[in-house]
Structures are given as structure tokens and as C-alpha cells.
Scaffold this active site. Structure first.
Site, PDB file in Angstrom:
ATOM      1  CB  ALA A 175       5.966 -42.672   4.652  1.00  0.00           C
TER       2      ALA A 175
ATOM      3  CG  LEU B 213      10.251 -39.657   5.438  1.00  0.00           C
ATOM      4  CD1 LEU B 213       8.927 -39.101   4.950  1.00  0.00           C
ATOM      5  CD2 LEU B 213      10.763 -38.875   6.635  1.00  0.00           C
ATOM      6  N   GLY B 214      11.889 -42.469   3.549  1.00  0.00           N
ATOM      7  CA  GLY B 214      12.883 -42.333   2.496  1.00  0.00           C
ATOM      8  C   GLY B 214      12.374 -42.820   1.156  1.00  0.00           C
TER       9      GLY B 214
ATOM     10  CE  LYS C  41      10.316 -34.646  12.451  1.00  0.00           C
ATOM     11  NZ  LYS C  41      11.214 -35.082  11.358  1.00  0.00           N
TER      12      LYS C  41
ATOM     13  N   GLY D 108      13.626 -46.601   3.957  1.00  0.00           N
ATOM     14  CA  GLY D 108      12.523 -47.302   4.588  1.00  0.00           C
ATOM     15  C   GLY D 108      11.232 -46.658   4.138  1.00  0.00           C
TER      16      GLY D 108
ATOM     17  CG  ASN E  82      -0.428 -40.655  16.264  1.00  0.00           C
ATOM     18  OD1 ASN E  82       0.195 -41.498  16.894  1.00  0.00           O
ATOM     19  ND2 ASN E  82       0.087 -40.037  15.212  1.00  0.00           N
TER      20      ASN E  82
END
Length: 296
Positions: free
Chosen positions: A121, A11-12, A177, A9, A195
Site C-alpha cells: 500500500a 496500509l490502514g 515477517k 495511513g 527492493n
């Protein structure tokens, strides 16, 4: 190095695309993204501008040296079963939440490493992924300590120009994280805000409480993580990603199941003492999912 990215997706695709300039990379994902990459290559825009040519498919190859897993946490078990066909020598999880590495290790024979990634990403259209922030990939042995395999994989990432750190303290890094995600994702999703909105009261206090509850549970589980550390990191991440919409916010916008179980839900499940903020955030997101038949 022969590399498979399972769950291509946003990030990948970004990480796989960056690795593809130096390594033999196959993105495993869904159409129409996969077919577009096959025909036109992968365009990276935003803070990194590049066009790369990874292989892409909807099924895993027969073998691979390294499998990078970037699927949603609730799909980890299914990913592990599928990856058996590729028989990877090494598996690196760059997923959100806790427990992914244990799930992968239960099904796969190769070495399983833990990792975190602060690159931003966003998959804009099939074949186009935006880098919304250059960060760092941190990886190491999932139970902590030195790992020669982590050194080797870290070197492969660095060779491709990816900012990479190899650490002997991955359990703490994973909890750290988790605290950041617990403080940001559910709140921004429920409030439908970017954010940066968490820099002001009352949201900033709520985010800090979710993060410090997570640090409390980390300590209950034998991981040294101070409240001051997570609140400082939380503020830094909120400020540096202020224009971003969290992944959970994007999931709600798209009407998709979230990773609440692996984030705030993981804090709730591992707590010995009450964690009221994480419990409430989890219950609210789970209620939203059940109302839309996304959760049984």
C-alpha cells in the site's frame, strides 16, 4: 461488523477501505486525509480499483467490536492508551516488529490477536491509496494455538474479499515477517534503492545474513524457524516487490523516524549471540535519526 482502523495511513486505509464495502468501518487518522475521505470517500487505485465510503475521524468512537492497529511500532503504547476510550472487544495488530501485541494487551481488556499483512500500500494523496500488490492477511492467537475469535475475525475479512489465512502458529509467522523486514528495510533505506536491487551482490548477501541472524534469534527464543525458510521467503518477497520502496526507505526520504527499534533493533535486543549485521544496520539508522533530532 463494527470496525475501527487506528492509524489510517497507507496500509490502514487500504485494509479499512476494502472492509468498508461489507462492514461498518471508521478510519482514524490525520487531516487532510481524514477530511478528504469524509467529503469524497476513499479511492483505491493500482492492483485493486475501487471507491469506498468508510467513516473517517481524527478521534476514536465510543465503542467498537474490532480495532485494527496499523500505527508505527514506536506509537503502539500511545495507541493502546487512546483505544481505551473505544473499549474494543477485539484488537488485531497488523504492525511491523515484535512486541506490539504484548503492549496492546497490557492496556486493553479485549482479546488481542496478532497478524501480518503482505498487501502493498502507498498513500498517494489525501483520499487516495494505491494497492501496490495483492497479498494475504494472516492472523491468529498472539501466543499460538486455536482461537475462535481469530476464526470469526478471519471470516469477516474473507467476507470483504480480502485474502485471509487463520493460523495456529502466529509466533513463527511474526518472526518470519521480522526476518524479511530485517533483510530488506534498513538496507534499502540506507542505500536508497528499490527492493529489486537486493537481488544482486553484495546487497543480496547482506540481506540474507540479516534474515538468517533473525532466524537464529528466533530459535534462541524457542521459535522453530530455519535459515532456509527465511532465505527462500526473502528472495520471493524481494522479487515480487522489486519496484517497491520499503517503508523505511520512504521514512528516510520524508525525514521521519523509522521503525528500526521494532525490526533490526528487536533482533539485537533479543539475541543471546552476536548478530553483527542487525547490530550495524540498527546503529546506522539510529545515528541518522539522532542527527535529525528524531531520537533522544
Amino acid at each position: 461488523m463494527q470496525i475501527l482502523v487506528f492509524g489510517a495511513g497507507s496500509l490502514g486505509s487500504l485494509i479499512g477501505g476494502l472492509l468498508a464495502d461489507t462492514h461498518d468501518v471508521t478510519l482514524v487518522g490525520r487531516d487532510p486525509h481524514v477530511s478528504t475521505v469524509q467529503e469524497q470517500g476513499l479511492a483505491i487505485t493500482g492492483d485493486i480499483e475501487a471507491t469506498t465510503q468508510p467513516a473517517a475521524d481524527t478521534t476514536v468512537p465510543d465503542s467498537t467490536e474490532l480495532a485494527i492497529v496499523t500505527v508505527k511500532s514506536y506509537d503502539t503504547d500511545a495507541a493502546a492508551r487512546t483505544l481505551r476510550a473505544a473499549d474494543p472487544d477485539t484488537v488485531l495488530s497488523l504492525q511491523n516488529g515484535l512486541g506490539n501485541e504484548e503492549t496492546l494487551a497490557e492496556s486493553l481488556d479485549g482479546t488481542v490477536l496478532a497478524g501480518t499483512c503482505t498487501y502493498g500500500a502507498r498513500l498517494d494523496t489525501p483520499g487516495v491509496v494505491a494497492c501496490t500488490g495483492v497479498g494475504t492477511v494472516t492472523l491468529g492467537a498472539r501466543t499460538g494455538g486455536h482461537s475462535r475469535e481469530a476464526d470469526r475475525i478471519g471470516g469477516a475479512f474473507q467476507q470483504a474479499g480480502i485474502e485471509t489465512a487463520v493460523t495456529t502458529d502466529m509466533p513463527r509467522k511474526l518472526w518470519e515477517k521480522l526476518a524479511i523486514n530485517a533483510g530488506i528495510n534498513a538496507i534499502t533505506a540506507l542505500a536508497r534503492v528499490e527492493n529489486g536491487a537486493l537481488t544482486e551482490e553484495p546487497a543480496s548477501d547482506l540481506a540474507a545474513r540479516a534474515a538468517t541472524e533473525t532466524a537464529q534469534v528466533a530459535r534462541e527464543n524457542g521459535v522453530k524457524l530455519s535459515n532456509e525458510r527465511v532465505t527462500d521467503e526473502l528472495v520471493t518477497v524481494i522479487e515480487t516487490t522489486a519496484p517497491n520502496r520499503s517503508s523505511m526507505y520512504q521514512d528516510l526520504e520524508a525525514g521521519q523516524r523509522t521503525e528500526i527499534e521494532g525490526i533490526n533493533g528487536a533482533v539485537r535486543e533479543r539475541a543471546n549471540e552476536p548478530v553483527p549485521v542487525n547490530e550495524t544496520l540498527t546503529a546506522l539508522i539510529e545515528t541518522w535519526e539522532r542527527e535529525r533530532n528524531l531520537r533522544k
